[in-house]
Scaffold this active site. Structure first.
Site, short mmCIF file in Angstrom:
data_model
loop_
_atom_site.label_atom_id
_atom_site.label_comp_id
_atom_site.label_asym_id
_atom_site.label_seq_id
_atom_site.Cartn_x
_atom_site.Cartn_y
_atom_site.Cartn_z
N ARG A 1 0.84 -1.20 0.00
CA ARG A 1 0.00 0.00 0.00
C ARG A 1 0.87 1.25 0.00
NH1 ARG A 1 -1.59 2.61 4.43
NH2 ARG A 1 -1.50 0.74 5.73
N TYR B 1 -17.64 15.19 -16.62
CA TYR B 1 -17.99 13.77 -16.56
C TYR B 1 -19.02 13.53 -15.45
CZ TYR B 1 -17.46 8.87 -15.23
OH TYR B 1 -17.71 7.56 -14.88
N ASP C 1 -8.28 17.39 -15.39
CA ASP C 1 -8.44 16.00 -15.85
C ASP C 1 -7.97 15.95 -17.30
OD1 ASP C 1 -9.42 13.60 -16.96
OD2 ASP C 1 -11.02 13.49 -15.47
N LYS D 1 -8.40 4.50 -19.60
CA LYS D 1 -8.70 4.93 -20.96
C LYS D 1 -7.44 4.85 -21.84
CE LYS D 1 -12.78 5.89 -19.19
NZ LYS D 1 -12.60 5.90 -17.73
#
Length: 376
Positions: free
Chosen positions: A46, A98, A169, A194
């Site tokens: 982590r 979005y 973004d 993406k």
């Protein structure tokens, strides 16, 4: 080193075997150094993992950032970055955003005490008018999803106070076509699901910071919240990035061909693609970006035509995602933006006839023929 070379050779993990691909390090826990005074960055996955570190440093190098943090999804990246703000802080966000980001802001972050104003960030007068004494951040998409609106990042930077964080973004354009940090942004976010991954086989998110002080704050949040990118998904993103430049070039070439063809089709009433000279953001794109990307939105003459396209295309898949090697098409009003009230959707131009088209790297002639036969 040029960008396309950096995609392949940019950051090299010190792999003792000499392997050209970084291995998938599946260890969750690492042995401490024998000397308690020594420190090794690999303690617990982590906190850090060699495969994830390679993916993070690769994306940081491509964006020109100080550091990058990998997340399990793009939404995990957005949610963690927004933890930089405190209750009572005000955020200005791009109006056409979005749908998942809008849902996060309204249903979760507003409950936590943040407030948001959604404005046309391409209108600098509107941005200035929205600034309050407690404004702490501006959250931008450019081009926007799905209306392909463009924001001049340099102009926004010049219009706001120095202590207001600018978050961009950059999923649609990737660092191949746009480097927001160079234009004044403080943080760049990607849904690596993406274009960075590019093959519809992994979910991931990244946040790149351009400031050392901000880097430490985000590092603490990344470790504490723990929505970290897995080693296997890190490996898949690294594999995808190796072909990012050639995929973006081909997809953009196809998008320009498709946008021009759609613009002249009798059943298409509007085409939104920033690579068309008729697009209102065309000149800004030429000034601040290295390309126009491969995302197109277009409106059909009737709802039936839109539904025919969704039902009858054979190569182009009706799917919500974007940015992969194959072409995808969706209808935002029913998918990505279905949570928006109808009145708000329509005010933003998201009608039942608007389709969002992620153009892939197939032969453009095949894509045109597929759309033509679907419309009848």
């Amino acid at each position: 080193m040029k960008f396309d070379t950096a995609c392949i050779h940019g950051y090299r993990h010190k792999e003792p075997t000499g392997g050209l691909s970084v291995p998938i390090y599946m260890a969750s826990t690492y042995r401490h150094p024998i000397d308690p005074q020594e420190y090794d960055s690999y303690v617990y996955s982590r906190i850090q993992n060699p495969t994830r570190e390679t993916a993070e440093k690769t994306v940081a190098a491509l964006e020109g950032g100080v550091e990058c943090y990998g997340f399990s999804t793009g939404m995990a990246a957005i949610a963690t970055v927004m933890e930089l703000f405190d209750p009572g802080d005000h955020i200005i966000a791009t109006e056409d955003l979005y749908g998942g980001a809008i849902r996060l802001f309204r249903t979760i972050l507003e409950r936590r005490g943040l407030s948001f104003d959604f404005v046309d960030t391409g209108d600098i007068v509107a941005v200035k008018a929205a600034i309050r004494p407690n404004t702490k951040g501006i959250y931008l998409e450019t081009p926007t999803n799905p209306m392909m609106d463009i924001t001049d990042i340099k102009a926004v930077k010049a219009a706001v106070y120095p202590d207001i964080l600018i978050i961009v973004d950059n999923t649609f354009l990737t660092p191949y076509f746009l480097n927001p940090l160079e234009l004044g942004a403080d943080i760049v976010i990607h849904s690596g699901t993406k274009y960075l991954g590019g093959h519809s086989d992994t979910t991931s998110g990244f946040a790149v910071v351009g400031d050392i002080g901000l880097n430490e704050k985000l590092r603490q949040l990344h470790v504490s919240i723990g929505a970290c990118l897995s080693p296997f998904d890190s490996f898949l993103v690294l594999r995808g990035i190796k072909t990012l430049a050639i995929r973006m070039d081909k997809a953009q070439e196809n998008a320009m061909t498709l946008a021009t063809w759609l613009q002249n089709h009798p059943r298409i009433t509007r085409v939104l693609y920033p690579g068309l000279p008729s697009h209102k953001g065309y000149e800004i794109m030429k000034r601040q970006a290295y390309g126009f990307g491969a995302m197109i939105s277009f409106e059909t003459d009737t709802v039936q035509t839109a539904h025919n396209i969704l039902k009858h295309t054979k190569l182009i898949a009706y799917a919500e995602s974007l940015g992969c090697v194959n072409s995808l098409i969706t209808i935002p009003a029913m998918c990505t933006h279905e949570d928006l009230p109808e009145e708000e959707r329509l005010a933003r131009g998201i009608t039942d006839r608007l389709l969002r088209f992620s153009v892939g790297i197939e032969n453009a002639k095949d894509l045109i023929e597929d759309l033509q036969q679907a419309m009848g």
